[in-house]
Design a protein around this motif. Sequence first.
Motif, PDB file in Angstrom:
ATOM      1  N   GLY A  93     -27.945   5.807   9.834  1.00  0.00           N
ATOM      2  CA  GLY A  93     -28.866   6.523  10.621  1.00  0.00           C
ATOM      3  C   GLY A  93     -27.848   7.929  11.485  1.00  0.00           C
ATOM      4  N   GLU A 112     -19.050   5.880  18.910  1.00  0.00           N
ATOM      5  CA  GLU A 112     -19.172   4.626  18.026  1.00  0.00           C
ATOM      6  C   GLU A 112     -18.496   3.472  18.812  1.00  0.00           C
ATOM      7  OE1 GLU A 112     -20.754   3.156  15.328  1.00  0.00           O
ATOM      8  OE2 GLU A 112     -19.477   1.439  16.211  1.00  0.00           O
ATOM      9  N   ARG A 113     -19.189   2.319  19.308  1.00  0.00           N
ATOM     10  CA  ARG A 113     -18.443   1.474  19.840  1.00  0.00           C
ATOM     11  C   ARG A 113     -17.313   0.732  19.165  1.00  0.00           C
ATOM     12  NH1 ARG A 113     -23.319  -2.525  21.485  1.00  0.00           N
ATOM     13  NH2 ARG A 113     -21.907  -3.456  22.573  1.00  0.00           N
ATOM     14  N   PHE A 141     -21.208  -3.807  13.793  1.00  0.00           N
ATOM     15  CA  PHE A 141     -20.516  -2.854  14.651  1.00  0.00           C
ATOM     16  C   PHE A 141     -19.590  -2.194  14.231  1.00  0.00           C
ATOM     17  CE2 PHE A 141     -22.692  -5.024  18.936  1.00  0.00           C
ATOM     18  CZ  PHE A 141     -24.016  -4.652  18.365  1.00  0.00           C
ATOM     19  N   GLY A 142     -19.479  -1.066  14.290  1.00  0.00           N
ATOM     20  CA  GLY A 142     -18.038  -0.331  13.809  1.00  0.00           C
ATOM     21  C   GLY A 142     -18.452   0.860  12.873  1.00  0.00           C
ATOM     22  N   ALA A 146     -24.224  -1.427  10.108  1.00  0.00           N
ATOM     23  CA  ALA A 146     -24.393  -2.623   9.589  1.00  0.00           C
ATOM     24  C   ALA A 146     -24.493  -2.508   7.927  1.00  0.00           C
ATOM     25  CB  ALA A 146     -25.816  -3.258   9.753  1.00  0.00           C
ATOM     26  N   GLY A 147     -24.325  -1.115   7.536  1.00  0.00           N
ATOM     27  CA  GLY A 147     -24.542  -0.796   6.101  1.00  0.00           C
ATOM     28  C   GLY A 147     -23.093  -0.653   5.457  1.00  0.00           C
ATOM     29  N   LYS A 153     -27.203  -1.627  -1.324  1.00  0.00           N
ATOM     30  CA  LYS A 153     -28.486  -1.501  -2.247  1.00  0.00           C
ATOM     31  C   LYS A 153     -29.186  -0.184  -1.624  1.00  0.00           C
ATOM     32  CE  LYS A 153     -30.003  -5.625  -1.320  1.00  0.00           C
ATOM     33  NZ  LYS A 153     -28.900  -6.330  -1.183  1.00  0.00           N
ATOM     34  N   MET A 217     -21.699   3.645  24.348  1.00  0.00           N
ATOM     35  CA  MET A 217     -22.481   4.256  25.349  1.00  0.00           C
ATOM     36  C   MET A 217     -23.076   3.021  26.318  1.00  0.00           C
ATOM     37  SD  MET A 217     -26.376   5.755  25.056  1.00  0.00           S
ATOM     38  CE  MET A 217     -27.013   3.991  25.621  1.00  0.00           C
ATOM     39  N   GLU A 495     -32.869   2.098  12.287  1.00  0.00           N
ATOM     40  CA  GLU A 495     -33.283   0.720  12.180  1.00  0.00           C
ATOM     41  C   GLU A 495     -33.416   0.366  13.723  1.00  0.00           C
ATOM     42  OE1 GLU A 495     -31.268  -2.139   9.976  1.00  0.00           O
ATOM     43  OE2 GLU A 495     -33.185  -3.037   9.416  1.00  0.00           O
ATOM     44  N   GLY A 502     -33.105  -0.605   6.259  1.00  0.00           N
ATOM     45  CA  GLY A 502     -32.180  -0.507   5.280  1.00  0.00           C
ATOM     46  C   GLY A 502     -31.357   0.892   5.009  1.00  0.00           C
ATOM     47  N   ILE A 503     -30.441   1.068   4.414  1.00  0.00           N
ATOM     48  CA  ILE A 503     -29.477   1.954   4.283  1.00  0.00           C
ATOM     49  C   ILE A 503     -30.005   3.461   4.116  1.00  0.00           C
ATOM     50  CG2 ILE A 503     -27.467   3.190   3.213  1.00  0.00           C
ATOM     51  CD1 ILE A 503     -26.623   0.128   2.766  1.00  0.00           C
TER      52      ILE A 503
HETATM   53  C1  LIG Z   1     -24.390  -7.879   5.925  1.00  0.00           C
HETATM   54  C2  LIG Z   1     -25.517  -6.861   5.722  1.00  0.00           C
HETATM   55  C3  LIG Z   1     -25.662  -6.417   4.540  1.00  0.00           C
HETATM   56  C4  LIG Z   1     -27.069  -5.620   4.275  1.00  0.00           C
HETATM   57  N1  LIG Z   1     -27.157  -4.865   3.044  1.00  0.00           N
HETATM   58  C5  LIG Z   1     -28.048  -3.997   2.785  1.00  0.00           C
HETATM   59  C6  LIG Z   1     -28.217  -3.438   1.564  1.00  0.00           C
HETATM   60  O1  LIG Z   1     -27.708  -3.898   0.617  1.00  0.00           O
HETATM   61  N2  LIG Z   1     -29.162  -2.256   1.528  1.00  0.00           N
HETATM   62  C7  LIG Z   1     -29.643  -1.928   2.744  1.00  0.00           C
HETATM   63  O2  LIG Z   1     -30.570  -0.913   2.287  1.00  0.00           O
HETATM   64  N3  LIG Z   1     -29.601  -2.288   3.785  1.00  0.00           N
HETATM   65  C8  LIG Z   1     -28.854  -3.363   3.969  1.00  0.00           C
HETATM   66  N4  LIG Z   1     -28.565  -3.886   5.241  1.00  0.00           N
HETATM   67  C9  LIG Z   1     -29.133  -3.511   6.661  1.00  0.00           C
HETATM   68  C10 LIG Z   1     -28.642  -2.130   6.805  1.00  0.00           C
HETATM   69  O3  LIG Z   1     -27.188  -2.217   7.071  1.00  0.00           O
HETATM   70  C11 LIG Z   1     -29.200  -1.383   7.718  1.00  0.00           C
HETATM   71  O4  LIG Z   1     -30.856  -1.268   7.707  1.00  0.00           O
HETATM   72  C12 LIG Z   1     -28.797   0.131   8.424  1.00  0.00           C
HETATM   73  O5  LIG Z   1     -27.237  -0.036   8.401  1.00  0.00           O
HETATM   74  C13 LIG Z   1     -29.411   0.493   9.644  1.00  0.00           C
HETATM   75  O6  LIG Z   1     -28.854   1.822   9.778  1.00  0.00           O
HETATM   76  P1  LIG Z   1     -28.663   2.469  11.454  1.00  0.00           P
HETATM   77  O7  LIG Z   1     -27.774   3.499  11.190  1.00  0.00           O
HETATM   78  O8  LIG Z   1     -30.085   2.578  11.960  1.00  0.00           O
HETATM   79  O9  LIG Z   1     -28.163   1.081  12.308  1.00  0.00           O
HETATM   80  P2  LIG Z   1     -26.695   0.181  12.027  1.00  0.00           P
HETATM   81  O10 LIG Z   1     -26.146   0.295  10.723  1.00  0.00           O
HETATM   82  O11 LIG Z   1     -26.932  -0.797  12.806  1.00  0.00           O
HETATM   83  O12 LIG Z   1     -25.755   1.262  12.971  1.00  0.00           O
HETATM   84  C14 LIG Z   1     -25.643   1.212  14.325  1.00  0.00           C
HETATM   85  C15 LIG Z   1     -24.342   1.563  14.751  1.00  0.00           C
HETATM   86  O13 LIG Z   1     -24.457   1.793  16.253  1.00  0.00           O
HETATM   87  C16 LIG Z   1     -23.274   1.446  16.856  1.00  0.00           C
HETATM   88  N5  LIG Z   1     -23.608   1.060  18.279  1.00  0.00           N
HETATM   89  C17 LIG Z   1     -24.382   0.126  18.795  1.00  0.00           C
HETATM   90  N6  LIG Z   1     -24.474   0.108  20.234  1.00  0.00           N
HETATM   91  C18 LIG Z   1     -23.437   1.212  20.512  1.00  0.00           C
HETATM   92  C19 LIG Z   1     -23.336   1.725  21.865  1.00  0.00           C
HETATM   93  N7  LIG Z   1     -23.901   1.276  22.831  1.00  0.00           N
HETATM   94  N8  LIG Z   1     -22.487   2.862  21.798  1.00  0.00           N
HETATM   95  C20 LIG Z   1     -21.921   3.373  20.649  1.00  0.00           C
HETATM   96  N9  LIG Z   1     -22.271   2.959  19.412  1.00  0.00           N
HETATM   97  C21 LIG Z   1     -23.041   1.771  19.482  1.00  0.00           C
HETATM   98  C22 LIG Z   1     -22.920   0.151  16.039  1.00  0.00           C
HETATM   99  O14 LIG Z   1     -21.643  -0.208  16.450  1.00  0.00           O
HETATM  100  C23 LIG Z   1     -23.301   0.542  14.683  1.00  0.00           C
HETATM  101  O15 LIG Z   1     -22.041   1.051  14.026  1.00  0.00           O
HETATM  102  C24 LIG Z   1     -27.555  -4.899   5.364  1.00  0.00           C
HETATM  103  C25 LIG Z   1     -27.113  -5.188   6.703  1.00  0.00           C
HETATM  104  C26 LIG Z   1     -26.219  -6.278   6.779  1.00  0.00           C
HETATM  105  C27 LIG Z   1     -25.743  -6.585   8.280  1.00  0.00           C
END
Ligand SMILES: Cc1cc2nc3c(=O)[nH]c(=O)nc-3n(C[C@H](O)[C@H](O)[C@H](O)COP(=O)(O)OP(=O)(O)OC[C@H]3O[C@@H](n4cnc5c(N)ncnc54)[C@H](O)[C@@H]3O)c2cc1C
Length: 524
Positions: A93, A112-113, A141-142, A146-147, A153, A217, A495, A502-503
Motif C-alpha cells: 500500500g 517504516e517501523r 513488519f519491515g 507483509a507482502g 501471489k 509513527m 489492508e 492482498g498485495i
Molecule cells: C506470510 C504472508 C504471506 C502472504 N502471501 C500473500 C500472497 O501471496 N499474495 C497476496 O496478495 N497477499 C499475501 N499476503 C497478504 C499481503 O501481504 C497483504 O495483503 C499486503 O501486504 C497488505 O499491504 P499493506 O501495505 O496494506 O500492509 P502491510 O504489507 O502489512 O504493510 C504495512 C507496513 O506498515 C509498517 N508499520 C506498521 N505500523 C507502523 C508504524 N506505527 N509506523 C511505521 N510503520 C508501521 C509495517 O512494518 C509494514 O511494513 C501475505 C501475508 C503474509 C503475512
Amino acid sequence: MIQEYQIRVLPVVASHEQNIRQYVADEKGIDARTINAVRVLKRSIDARQRTIFVNLTVRVYINEMPQDDEYVKTEYSDVSSKPAVIVVGEGPGGLFASLRLIELGLRPIVLERGKNVRERKIDLANIGKTQRVDPESNYCFGEGGAGAYSDGKLYTRSKKRGNIEKILNVFCQHGASTSILADAHPHIGTDKLPKVIENMRETIIRCGGEVHFQTKMTRLLINADTVVGAEAVNLKTGAEETYHGPVILATGHSARDVYRYLAEAKVEIEAKGIAVGVRLEHPSQLIDQIQYHSKQGRGKYLPAAEYSFVTQVDGRGVYSFCMCPGGFVIPAATDKEQLVVNGMSPSNRGTQWSNSGMVVETRPEDVGGDENDPLRVMHFQEKLERDCWQQANMKQTAPAQRMADFVNGRLSYDLPKSSYAPGLISSPLHFWMPKQISRRLQEGFKKFGKMSHGFLTNEALMIATETRTSAPVRIVRDRETLQHVRIHGLFPCGEGAGYAGGIVSAGVDGERCAEMCAEYVGAL
Ligand SMILES: Cc1cc2nc3c(=O)[nH]c(=O)nc-3n(C[C@H](O)[C@H](O)[C@H](O)COP(=O)(O)OP(=O)(O)OC[C@H]3O[C@@H](n4cnc5c(N)ncnc54)[C@H](O)[C@@H]3O)c2cc1C
C-alpha cells in the motif's frame, strides 16, 4: 506482420518458446523460418480433464521484430522541491502510494517501523533458531510489509482491470519477470520479491523522496480535525521526530498499537469481520496427483498444483485462503506472546509441501465482547494467538494435528514431516480451538474430502493458528475523497484500513489514496 492466436496445447509445447513457434507454424501453415519471435500474452492451465492442456494467447512476429517493451513503463521525475506527503508503512500500500505520489509531482516521506528488506531476513531466520519474535522486525513488519516474504501471489478478486495491470507493470519495471503479465495466476516468489522491493525504494529515493527505516509513527498531529503531520520514534536512537504534511496511513493489519492509538484518540474506527482457522499442509506430490488426475503427479512441464475450496457450514463461509503450492508454513506473529502461522513459496514453488489457510468466516457478532468496542475482533484474535502460544509451551513450536485425526476428534500420536522451521507439537486442536471454528472446519473438511478424493487424509497436517487473514478493524473513510470520515488530510490506506486484502489490491488502494491526496494538496 504481427498476428495474435489463441491456442490450446499440451504442457510440453507450452514449456518453451521454440515449441510454441513450431506449433503455430504447423497449425497455421506458416513457414517457421519467417517467425522471428513469439510473445505469450495470456497463459492458463486447464486441468478439468484427464489430459491437461495449457491455453495460450500468443502474439507472433512474422518477418519482423518486436519494437516495444514487454511492459508499460511509468515515468518518475524529480520531486525533491515538491510538497511532502507522509506515507506511514512501506508495505505494498505504502510503496505504490509513494510511487504514484511521485508521478503526480509530490514528495513521499516514508516512515517504516521495521528494517530494510535484507536486514529483516536475519530476524526472520532467528525466529526458528531462538523461538523469539522481534516486535519491530518480523514477517509482517519491515520493508515490503507483509507482502515481502510471501508467495507473492498477484491475483485479486478485484475487477478493476486497468488498475491491476498498472500494478503488474510497475512490478515488471522494478525487476519482476514479465511472465506475471501473462499468467492467469501470477506470482513472484519470496526469493525474488526482496530485490523488486529494493528497486522500488531506490526509485523513491532517486526521485527525491525519503525512506526512514526503524522509524515508528507514534501519533498523528491533529489540528482542529485536520492532520498536519505525524510524530515518530527513531527505534535506533530513541529520539522523537516530527514530520509535516498530510498522512497516508498504510500500517497493515498487524499494527495493533496503531489501532489502539486511534481508538484512544477518538479517531473513528469500527470492528470488522475476519477469517480464522489453521494452515493445512499436504505433501505437494499428493496435491499434484489429485489436481492433475495422475499418479505421476505434475511431471516435468506443469507447475505445483493449486486448489481452491469454499463451502458454507451453519451460515458461515469455510474456505481455503492464500494457497502456497510448493511452499513453506512460516511463523507470522508480531509480538512475543503470540503464535500465528501463514504461508510463502519460492518462485519455483519447488518444496515438498503445499499449504493453504483453511479458515472460517468470523463476524463481529461471533466474537462476543462489548458491541460498542471497535477493537473486539482484534481482542478475539489476540486471545486466540495467545492461547495457541500457551498450547505450544510458550514457544514458536506450533500446535499441530493430522487432518483426519482432527475430523475424528483424536489426538495425533505422531506428526508427519513439515516445512514449518520452528518445529511442531502434537495438540488436540479439535478440543481447544473455539468450537465455532473447529466444528465448522471439521464439517468443511468432510465436504472438501467428498469434492476431491484423497484431500481429506492423515498425510495432511493442520498447524495452528491462522488469524491474520485481514484487518479486524476498519478505519472509516469517505468513499469519494478517501479521507478519514472526519479528519481531513488523513488517508487510511490498504489492508490495515480495511479496504484491501492482498498485495495487488493494497497496491491499487495505495495508488488511489495518492491520487486523492494529490487533489487534497492541490486544493490547499
Ligand atoms: C506470510 C504472508 C504471506 C502472504 N502471501 C500473500 C500472497 O501471496 N499474495 C497476496 O496478495 N497477499 C499475501 N499476503 C497478504 C499481503 O501481504 C497483504 O495483503 C499486503 O501486504 C497488505 O499491504 P499493506 O501495505 O496494506 O500492509 P502491510 O504489507 O502489512 O504493510 C504495512 C507496513 O506498515 C509498517 N508499520 C506498521 N505500523 C507502523 C508504524 N506505527 N509506523 C511505521 N510503520 C508501521 C509495517 O512494518 C509494514 O511494513 C501475505 C501475508 C503474509 C503475512
